[in-house]
Design an enzyme around this catalytic site. Structure first.
Site, mmCIF file in Angstrom:
data_model
loop_
_atom_site.group_PDB
_atom_site.id
_atom_site.type_symbol
_atom_site.label_atom_id
_atom_site.label_comp_id
_atom_site.label_asym_id
_atom_site.label_seq_id
_atom_site.Cartn_x
_atom_site.Cartn_y
_atom_site.Cartn_z
ATOM 1 N N ASP A 103 0.873 -1.141 -0.013
ATOM 2 C CA ASP A 103 0.079 0.136 0.039
ATOM 3 C C ASP A 103 0.848 1.402 -0.183
ATOM 4 O O ASP A 103 1.875 1.287 -0.674
ATOM 5 C CB ASP A 103 -0.960 0.010 1.271
ATOM 6 C CG ASP A 103 -2.042 0.915 1.240
ATOM 7 O OD1 ASP A 103 -2.696 1.074 0.354
ATOM 8 O OD2 ASP A 103 -1.884 1.930 2.234
ATOM 9 N N TYR A 230 -2.649 10.375 3.209
ATOM 10 C CA TYR A 230 -3.622 11.237 2.418
ATOM 11 C C TYR A 230 -3.522 12.514 2.285
ATOM 12 O O TYR A 230 -3.853 12.954 1.295
ATOM 13 C CB TYR A 230 -4.838 10.616 3.136
ATOM 14 C CG TYR A 230 -5.224 9.378 3.229
ATOM 15 C CD1 TYR A 230 -5.399 8.481 2.101
ATOM 16 C CD2 TYR A 230 -5.100 8.494 4.288
ATOM 17 C CE1 TYR A 230 -5.600 7.202 2.166
ATOM 18 C CE2 TYR A 230 -5.341 7.040 4.363
ATOM 19 C CZ TYR A 230 -5.422 6.409 3.311
ATOM 20 O OH TYR A 230 -5.711 5.272 3.186
ATOM 21 N N HIS A 290 -6.637 -6.267 -2.120
ATOM 22 C CA HIS A 290 -5.841 -5.273 -1.475
ATOM 23 C C HIS A 290 -4.990 -5.964 -0.456
ATOM 24 O O HIS A 290 -3.711 -5.394 -0.153
ATOM 25 C CB HIS A 290 -6.355 -3.956 -1.109
ATOM 26 C CG HIS A 290 -5.512 -2.749 -0.856
ATOM 27 N ND1 HIS A 290 -4.729 -2.296 -1.925
ATOM 28 C CD2 HIS A 290 -5.162 -2.179 0.186
ATOM 29 C CE1 HIS A 290 -3.913 -1.301 -1.435
ATOM 30 N NE2 HIS A 290 -4.343 -1.197 -0.080
#
Length: 313
Positions: A103, A230, A290
């Site tokens: 990730d 983020y 994922h």
């Protein structure tokens, strides 16, 4: 699991939690987690790597799990995590190591490999290819309700997550990220509203696993995890022509929602990624999602161990 040792390492004024298994004289393999993951996400791969003769190390980033929070979480950057990784190398007397990253950990590994290539034996990324922060433009091509756009907005995710306990937030994100659809909310709903409380956990993720994650995020909270990645994609890497010549492997689940990000499939399958990482192998796992390293343990372990053995002198 009991054979994994835990300790704290001083890095840039913070104590970072480190899990380790294997002989200190063996070739080092450092595992870098994503979100909502933690050192524990690599438990299966760490044990396999140690059994194959490697020194397996996994850490909680600053502000995650059992590691110290940074003094100003809202100012944390990818560069901070890269600096912590370099400090970890030095604290553990690691001259060179393989990096295995999942990730957004792939971005940490990519930056580290660009800046400190001489200290990387090779690297493996799962779910995300070689990527630098400024590469990401998905939010420009997806609706306003795209989860990354929502979580980039200061205060919005905090309010959304704050309605629930940490364990439920992790549960919801694991369910969302295990699907093949990109998480996108409607205008009148939040990302946490996308998961019904009756939805079961993925079959490969146990209540015990969830309890472990919940406990760790209960301690750390989500402030640093929302800042990086983020709210940090604007960062620039100070390297005008980033290219990494070390061996690399991308493990990509074909049912991973990230593969559907605008431009992602083309970046991987067209060979564009190899302009940055010319010695890259790509392995697609048809049923992989994922969380492929927790979902299909044996298959992922085989790919990683074959890579490590092939590139160990």
């Amino acid at each position: 699991m009991d054979q994994i040792e835990h300790k704290y390492v001083e890095a840039n004024g913070l104590k970072l939690h480190v899990a380790e298994i294997g002989s200190g004289s063996s070739p080092a393999v450092v595992f870098l987690h994503g979100f909502p993951e933690i050192w524990y996400s690599w438990r299966h791969q760490m044990i396999a790597a140690a059994s194959a003769g490697f020194r397996a190390i996994s850490l909680d980033y600053r502000g995650f799990g059992l590691s110290d929070p940074p003094p100003e979480p809202q100012k944390t950057t990818f560069s901070d995590l890269v600096g912590d990784l370099l400090a970890l190398y030095d604290a553990l007397s690691i001259t060179k190591a393989f990096l295995i990253a999942k990730d957004f950990g792939a971005i940490v590994a990519s930056i580290f490999a660009v800046l400190y290539q001489d200290r990387v034996s090779g690297f493996v990324t799962l779910g995300v290819p070689f990527y630098l922060p400024r590469f990401l433009t998905s939010d420009k091509h997806l609706p306003e309700g795209f989860y990354m756009s929502r979580w980039k907005e200061p205060g919005r995710a905090e309010s959304d997550f704050g309605r629930l306990d940490a364990k439920t937030v992790v549960r919801n994100v694991y369910i969302l990220f295990s699907r093949s659809e990109i998480p996108i909310a409607h205008e009148n709903e939040e990302i946490m509203d996308l998961v019904d409380s009756s939805t079961p956990l993925p079959s490969w993720f146990t209540e015990e696993d969830l309890a472990t994650y919940g406990m760790l995020y209960e301690k750390s909270g989500f402030q640093t995890a929302l800042q990086v990645p983020y709210r940090s994609f604007h960062e620039q890497v100070d390297k005008p022509d980033p290219k990494v010549e070390v061996p690399a492997l991308l493990i990509m689940g074909e049912k991973d929602y990230v593969f559907k990000f605008p431009g992602m499939a083309d970046y991987i399958t067209s060979g564009k990624v190899k302009t940055f990482v010319p010695n890259l192998e790509i392995s697609f796992i048809p049923e992989g999602t994922h969380f492929v390293q927790e979902q299909l343990v044996a298959q992922v372990n085989d790919l990683i161990l074959n890579f490590l053995r092939s590139h160990t002198n």
